[in-house]
Design an enzyme around this catalytic site. Structure first.
Site, PDB file in Angstrom:
ATOM      1  N   LYS A  35      40.251  54.752  -5.983  1.00 46.35           N
ATOM      2  CA  LYS A  35      40.817  54.276  -4.720  1.00 46.35           C
ATOM      3  C   LYS A  35      41.387  55.455  -3.947  1.00 46.35           C
ATOM      4  CE  LYS A  35      41.582  49.818  -6.722  1.00 46.35           C
ATOM      5  NZ  LYS A  35      41.802  50.029  -8.158  1.00 46.35           N
ATOM      6  N   GLU A  48      30.784  37.435 -22.639  1.00 49.16           N
ATOM      7  CA  GLU A  48      31.251  36.108 -22.216  1.00 49.16           C
ATOM      8  C   GLU A  48      30.126  35.239 -21.649  1.00 49.16           C
ATOM      9  OE1 GLU A  48      32.670  38.986 -21.619  1.00 49.16           O
ATOM     10  OE2 GLU A  48      34.856  38.884 -21.623  1.00 49.16           O
TER      11      GLU A  48
HETATM   12  P1  AMP Z   1      30.041  43.741 -22.762  1.00 48.80           P
HETATM   13  O1  AMP Z   1      30.519  42.362 -22.842  1.00 48.80           O
HETATM   14  O2  AMP Z   1      30.721  44.664 -23.712  1.00 48.80           O
HETATM   15  O3  AMP Z   1      28.560  43.847 -22.839  1.00 48.80           O
HETATM   16  O4  AMP Z   1      30.459  44.309 -21.326  1.00 48.80           O
HETATM   17  C1  AMP Z   1      30.090  43.659 -20.144  1.00 48.80           C
HETATM   18  C2  AMP Z   1      30.257  44.602 -18.997  1.00 48.80           C
HETATM   19  O5  AMP Z   1      29.313  45.672 -19.099  1.00 48.80           O
HETATM   20  C3  AMP Z   1      29.968  44.007 -17.644  1.00 48.80           C
HETATM   21  O6  AMP Z   1      31.068  43.284 -17.140  1.00 48.80           O
HETATM   22  C4  AMP Z   1      29.639  45.227 -16.815  1.00 48.80           C
HETATM   23  O7  AMP Z   1      30.808  45.890 -16.363  1.00 48.80           O
HETATM   24  C5  AMP Z   1      28.947  46.116 -17.800  1.00 48.80           C
HETATM   25  N1  AMP Z   1      27.499  46.000 -17.652  1.00 48.80           N
HETATM   26  C6  AMP Z   1      26.639  45.239 -18.349  1.00 48.80           C
HETATM   27  N2  AMP Z   1      25.368  45.411 -17.924  1.00 48.80           N
HETATM   28  C7  AMP Z   1      25.431  46.310 -16.915  1.00 48.80           C
HETATM   29  C8  AMP Z   1      24.468  46.915 -16.043  1.00 48.80           C
HETATM   30  N3  AMP Z   1      23.169  46.666 -16.138  1.00 48.80           N
HETATM   31  N4  AMP Z   1      24.921  47.797 -15.120  1.00 48.80           N
HETATM   32  C9  AMP Z   1      26.228  48.096 -15.010  1.00 48.80           C
HETATM   33  N5  AMP Z   1      27.169  47.563 -15.807  1.00 48.80           N
HETATM   34  C10 AMP Z   1      26.785  46.688 -16.737  1.00 48.80           C
END
Ligand code: AMP
Length: 553
Positions: free
Chosen positions: A441, A331
């Site tokens: 939780k 997004e």
């Molecule tokens: P996507 O749109 O499939 O790339 O997913 C996005 C989600 O991936 C984010 O909202 C995070 O929860 C997770 N995410 C992306 N980068 C990181 C990061 N460096 N560390 C932890 N979670 C991440």
């Protein structure tokens, strides 16, 4: 309005392609083909072929705003589509090649793709859904294995044959910077996948934002290897960024195994490589067994999931490779934050620098962030208060494609709710604690599964660890650690030993109540730990947790 203002200069993607062609037309784009041979050409070749491709698309009847699906590995043809579809007035819609047929058909139908470009090595996957995607009128194929006859309805074309017959004269069909450019659906862990529709303006600004020195700081002298697929949030913008600065681009095609990547990085002297932690975990273990020289890397960019601190340390200590941790979302086009050390970190001892690099980092210019509590009240940046991360900026979606007004992901005052629970330090460095839905939780208090995983993966015998909530009569939920042990440790490591390892690192009541040992953690289509599948396996009694002997709380 005062007179003598600045030029009206729409931020459209043709500006980046023109700039790349004018300044860097001799710089190279390389693709490792399915047969293992290296395909090489220049940004000048890319430019001319994009012009041909635009003529092809118009010839196939592409109307302004039509979606053009791509189903491909990272390669030069896919790169041509990144520019060709939007510059002919269409929208490049990258399809995730690892989806189940039902999801794939859903997405193609939801986007109403009219033309589908298919990597021939992936034909069987597209053939499975071909009779369920009525909007698709044309299939255009490249890299088809010799002798392979496609079984597809509609009109089937050969990419190279179409390009060969097309003119190199073309006037870009884009004037309005707010025209749509690209479409990418999120992996959708709950409900149907949702589309993020990027505009020319948002993607040009994202490209400029990503190239800032305080972000990835790409330059002409870089050799960029996007291991992150082109269908995962536009390969994190790297194909556009490399074109803007004239960096050499190396596309791995279908060769994503650690051995192939190690060889590619060494041979091409890659300086910036980008991928999810699973990829770099695999590469690290490969390099430990079969060393190769990857010292050309100045930034091993990692995002998509949390990069365990132990792996950041291991890369730097054992291989001399600097890890650049970044956070983003489909997004957000996708880049949001990066973790580059600032001047006040320079004198810290190495272990503390690794602590900082393990955070997801500060927002790059163009992304504003805030953290809020359940009632929507803003929380302080004090390094300890946890809240939901919300963002706003010119490359963040305002709504989901064709779902206007129906999602609760947007606040009334115009922020996007990320669904990530984080803390932010005073200096703006953000740390992801969890996805809202993945937090454990326990008795009303939150336990960070991400933090537990990071510590467990620092244990020398642990290859992978994912922590999920286990129902508990007394505390509602308690942590269960699902662990993959290194082969030599499979018979020996005991749950007590793992908890003893964690004990000095986390609060006592965070210690997992149980462990389940598995061969592999299931992964999502973009290579993240698939906790939904783990939760299902737990519910169906397939995980067989072993209780830690001591009650932990
Ligand atoms: P996507 O749109 O499939 O790339 O997913 C996005 C989600 O991936 C984010 O909202 C995070 O929860 C997770 N995410 C992306 N980068 C990181 C990061 N460096 N560390 C932890 N979670 C991440």
């Amino acid at each position: 309005m005062l007179e003598g203002l600045m030029m009206h200069y729409p931020l459209t993607m043709d500006r980046i392609l023109e700039h790349g062609n004018r300044l860097y037309r001799h710089k190279r784009i390389k693709t490792l083909l399915p047969n293992g041979k290296m395909h090489e050409y220049t940004y000048g070749d890319l430019y001319r072929r994009v012009k041909r491709l635009c003529n092809v698309l118009e010839g196939l009847g592409l109307q302004m705003g039509d979606r053009v699906g791509t189903f491909a590995w990272n390669n030069y043809q896919h790169m041509e589509l990144y520019f060709g579809a939007p510059l002919a007035g269409g929208v490049v819609h990258t399809l995730n090649i690892r989806l189940f047929p039902e999801q794939l058909a859903y997405i193609i139908n939801h986007a109403e793709d009219r033309i589908l470009f298919v990597d021939g090595t992936l034909l069987p996957l597209v053939e499975q859904v071909a009779d369920r995607i009525p909007h698709v009128e044309h299939f255009v194929l490249f890299n088809v294995p010799p002798g392979r006859e496609p079984r597809l309805p509609g009109q089937v074309h050969d990419y190279e044959a179409l390009l060969a017959d097309a003119s190199e004269e073309y006037t870009w069909r884009v004037q309005d910077e707010n025209q749509a450019l690209g479409l990418c659906y999120t992996s959708g862990t709950t409900g149907n996948p949702k589309g993020a529709l990027y505009s020319h303006r948002s993607m040009v600004l994202h490209t400029m934002g990503e190239c800032q020195a305080m972000a990835l700081g790409l330059t002409e002298s870089d050799v960029v290897l996007p291991v992150v697929p082109q269908f995962h949030a536009m390969a994190w913008g790297l194909p556009y960024a490399a074109t803007m600065v004239g960096a050499t681009l190396v596309m791995p095609g279908p060769h994503l195994k650690p051995e192939a990547l190690a060889q590619l990085i060494e041979a091409e002297r890659v300086t910036v490589a980008a991928g999810v932690p699973t990829i770099w975990n695999g590469l690290y273990h490969e390099l430990r067994t079969r060393p190769r020289d990857i010292s050309s890397i100045r930034a091993l960019v990692v995002g998509g999931s949390a990069m365990p601190r132990a792996l950041i340390e291991a890369y730097e200590r054992d291989l001399g490779v600097n890890v650049l941790h970044a956070w983003g979302m489909t997004e957000l086009s996708p880049l949001g934050t990066v973790s580059k050390l600032l001047s006040h970190h320079q004198d810290l001892p190495a272990p503390q620098k690794w602590d900082v690099k393990a955070r997801q980092g500060y927002p790059i210019f163009g992304v504003e962030m805030r953290i809020v509590d359940d009632a929507g009240h803003e929380l302080p940046w004090d390094g300890t208060t946890m809240g939901e991360l919300q963002v706003r900026g010119p490359w963040i979606i305002r709504d989901y494609f064709k779902l206007e007004g129906s999602s609760d992901a947007f606040t009334p005052d115009g922020w996007f709710r990320t669904g990530d629970v984080v803390t932010v330090h005073e200096d703006g460095f953000m740390t992801i604690t969890d996805r809202t839905k993945d937090l454990v939780k326990s008795g009303g208090e939150w336990i960070s599964s991400v933090e537990l995983e990071g510590h467990l993966m620092a244990h020398p015998d642990v290859l992978e660890a994912a922590v999920i909530a286990m129902p508990d009569e007394k505390w509602q939920e308690r942590p269960l650690a699902v662990v993959v042990l290194a082969p030599q440790a499979r018979e020996q490591v005991q749950v007590e030993e793992l908890n003893a390892f964690l004990e000095p690192r986390v609060a006592r009541w965070w210690l997992p109540d149980a462990y389940a040992f598995v061969e592999e953690i299931p992964k999502t289509s973009v290579g993240k730990f698939d906790k939904k599948v783990l939760r299902e396996r737990l519910a169906q009694g397939e995980l067989r947790p072993i209780r830690a002997r001591e009650a932990t709380r």
